[in-house]
Design an enzyme around this catalytic site. Structure first.
Site, PDB file in Angstrom:
ATOM      1  N   ARG A  11       0.826  -1.206   0.000  1.00  0.00           N
ATOM      2  CA  ARG A  11       0.000   0.000   0.000  1.00  0.00           C
ATOM      3  C   ARG A  11       0.860   1.256   0.000  1.00  0.00           C
ATOM      4  O   ARG A  11       0.472   2.278  -0.572  1.00  0.00           O
ATOM      5  CB  ARG A  11      -0.930  -0.015   1.211  1.00  0.00           C
ATOM      6  CG  ARG A  11      -2.223  -0.781   0.980  1.00  0.00           C
ATOM      7  CD  ARG A  11      -3.076  -0.839   2.216  1.00  0.00           C
ATOM      8  NE  ARG A  11      -2.524  -1.727   3.222  1.00  0.00           N
ATOM      9  CZ  ARG A  11      -2.963  -1.824   4.467  1.00  0.00           C
ATOM     10  NH1 ARG A  11      -3.943  -1.048   4.877  1.00  0.00           N
ATOM     11  NH2 ARG A  11      -2.432  -2.682   5.319  1.00  0.00           N
ATOM     12  N   TYR A  62       0.134   4.305  -2.543  1.00  0.00           N
ATOM     13  CA  TYR A  62      -0.126   5.682  -2.124  1.00  0.00           C
ATOM     14  C   TYR A  62       0.914   6.649  -2.680  1.00  0.00           C
ATOM     15  O   TYR A  62       0.591   7.785  -3.048  1.00  0.00           O
ATOM     16  CB  TYR A  62      -0.169   5.764  -0.596  1.00  0.00           C
ATOM     17  CG  TYR A  62      -1.251   4.915   0.027  1.00  0.00           C
ATOM     18  CD1 TYR A  62      -2.411   4.605  -0.681  1.00  0.00           C
ATOM     19  CD2 TYR A  62      -1.127   4.414   1.323  1.00  0.00           C
ATOM     20  CE1 TYR A  62      -3.411   3.819  -0.118  1.00  0.00           C
ATOM     21  CE2 TYR A  62      -2.123   3.635   1.890  1.00  0.00           C
ATOM     22  CZ  TYR A  62      -3.256   3.330   1.170  1.00  0.00           C
ATOM     23  OH  TYR A  62      -4.236   2.556   1.725  1.00  0.00           O
ATOM     24  N   TYR A 107     -12.692   8.726  -1.169  1.00  0.00           N
ATOM     25  CA  TYR A 107     -13.855   8.111  -0.527  1.00  0.00           C
ATOM     26  C   TYR A 107     -13.905   8.539   0.935  1.00  0.00           C
ATOM     27  O   TYR A 107     -12.876   8.657   1.606  1.00  0.00           O
ATOM     28  CB  TYR A 107     -13.659   6.607  -0.652  1.00  0.00           C
ATOM     29  CG  TYR A 107     -14.592   5.690   0.106  1.00  0.00           C
ATOM     30  CD1 TYR A 107     -15.903   5.500  -0.316  1.00  0.00           C
ATOM     31  CD2 TYR A 107     -14.137   4.964   1.202  1.00  0.00           C
ATOM     32  CE1 TYR A 107     -16.742   4.617   0.342  1.00  0.00           C
ATOM     33  CE2 TYR A 107     -14.972   4.080   1.867  1.00  0.00           C
ATOM     34  CZ  TYR A 107     -16.285   3.917   1.432  1.00  0.00           C
ATOM     35  OH  TYR A 107     -17.102   3.042   2.092  1.00  0.00           O
TER      36      TYR A 107
END
Length: 273
Positions: free
Chosen positions: A66, A70, A92
């Site tokens: 991740r 990112y 989101y």
């Protein structure tokens, strides 16, 4: 088109259109470039309805760390800002809650001399407050990301509500994989072991997931702490652990501040809105 790049980072809430502020909508509509990272195709279509040129941010798959995902998002956002464009990055939920790429993009933009700001949105935590009827002003709140909670040995106050986010991803540095049952179960077992040092095995906890669509219902699965490791979880699952009892009131402090609570008010503090 603007001559000097800028960045505004917005959140569209959990249910996109119905939970998006007017300020966020205007930022999307007025931007030269819109880049988004949203949860589903409905949200993506809605963002594109506000700005047809909106593009999805890169998102890795499988075992892609991740941190790498990112970093790629941040670089994509900054590349457009450096072109002198008014950029709107859309995330989101709330862009400042469990969204490290949003914070990092703003930090880097400001370091490079570009104006950058964040507009708030409705997070899954806000939805949890509403769906569970939890007022954090009554007994306080302990809020942690689940892996961080475990690896840093966070202290727990059993008299204060506890919320642990992303319980399905404990120990997973990559993208959530629902087929990796052993990893998911191992993470939950570690969580149960840690919580069992403070709470009894029969203590009822709630596996929570906010409703992602206006016509859907939130998930509110109540299970005993001892049974948590067997509960199905997803990447958006949050754990709510209610307090065992309320914190004790200190009578000496009550006397010192002259608080009698008023007629029938007990010792709850006044809530001023």
């Amino acid at each position: 088109m603007s001559t000097s790049g800028s960045l505004v980072v917005v959140g569209i809430g959990i249910q996109w259109a119905g939970q998006t502020t007017l300020g966020a909508q205007r930022a999307i509509q007025r931007a030269d470039r819109v880049l988004f990272a949203v949860a589903d195709a409905w949200a993506a279509r809605w963002v594109r309805s506000l700005n047809p040129a909106a593009e999805s941010l890169p998102y890795g798959e499988g075992k892609t760390p991740r941190r790498s995902i990112y970093a790629a998002m941040v670089e994509r956002i900054l590349a457009e800002v450096r072109k002198g464009l008014k950029v709107c990055a859309v995330f989101y939920g709330h862009p400042g809650v469990l969204a490290s790429a949003a914070h990092e993009a703003i930090r880097q933009a400001r370091d490079e001399g570009f104006p950058a700001r964040m507009l708030p949105g409705v997070s899954s935590i806000d939805c949890l407050f509403a769906d569970l009827g939890l007022d954090p002003g009554r007994d306080g709140l302990q809020l942690f990301e689940a892996t961080d909670f475990l690896i840093r040995g966070r202290e727990i106050d059993a008299r204060t509500p506890l919320v642990l986010c992303q319980i399905g991803g404990v120990g997973n540095a990559g993208v959530f994989d629902p087929s990796d049952a052993a990893r998911i179960r191992g993470g939950l077992e570690a969580l149960v072991e840690r919580l069992s040092q403070t709470y009894p095995a029969a203590h009822e906890v709630v596996v929570y997931e906010a409703a992602a669509h206006p016509l859907a219902s939130p998930r509110l699965d109540r299970v005993a702490l001892a049974a948590l490791a067997a509960a199905p979880v997803d990447d958006i699952s949050t754990l709510y652990v209610p307090p065992i009892a309320r914190a004790r009131v200190d009578p000496e402090v009550l006397e010192r501040i002259g608080w009698d609570g008023g007629a029938g008010a007990g010792v709850d503090p006044p809530l001023v809105h």
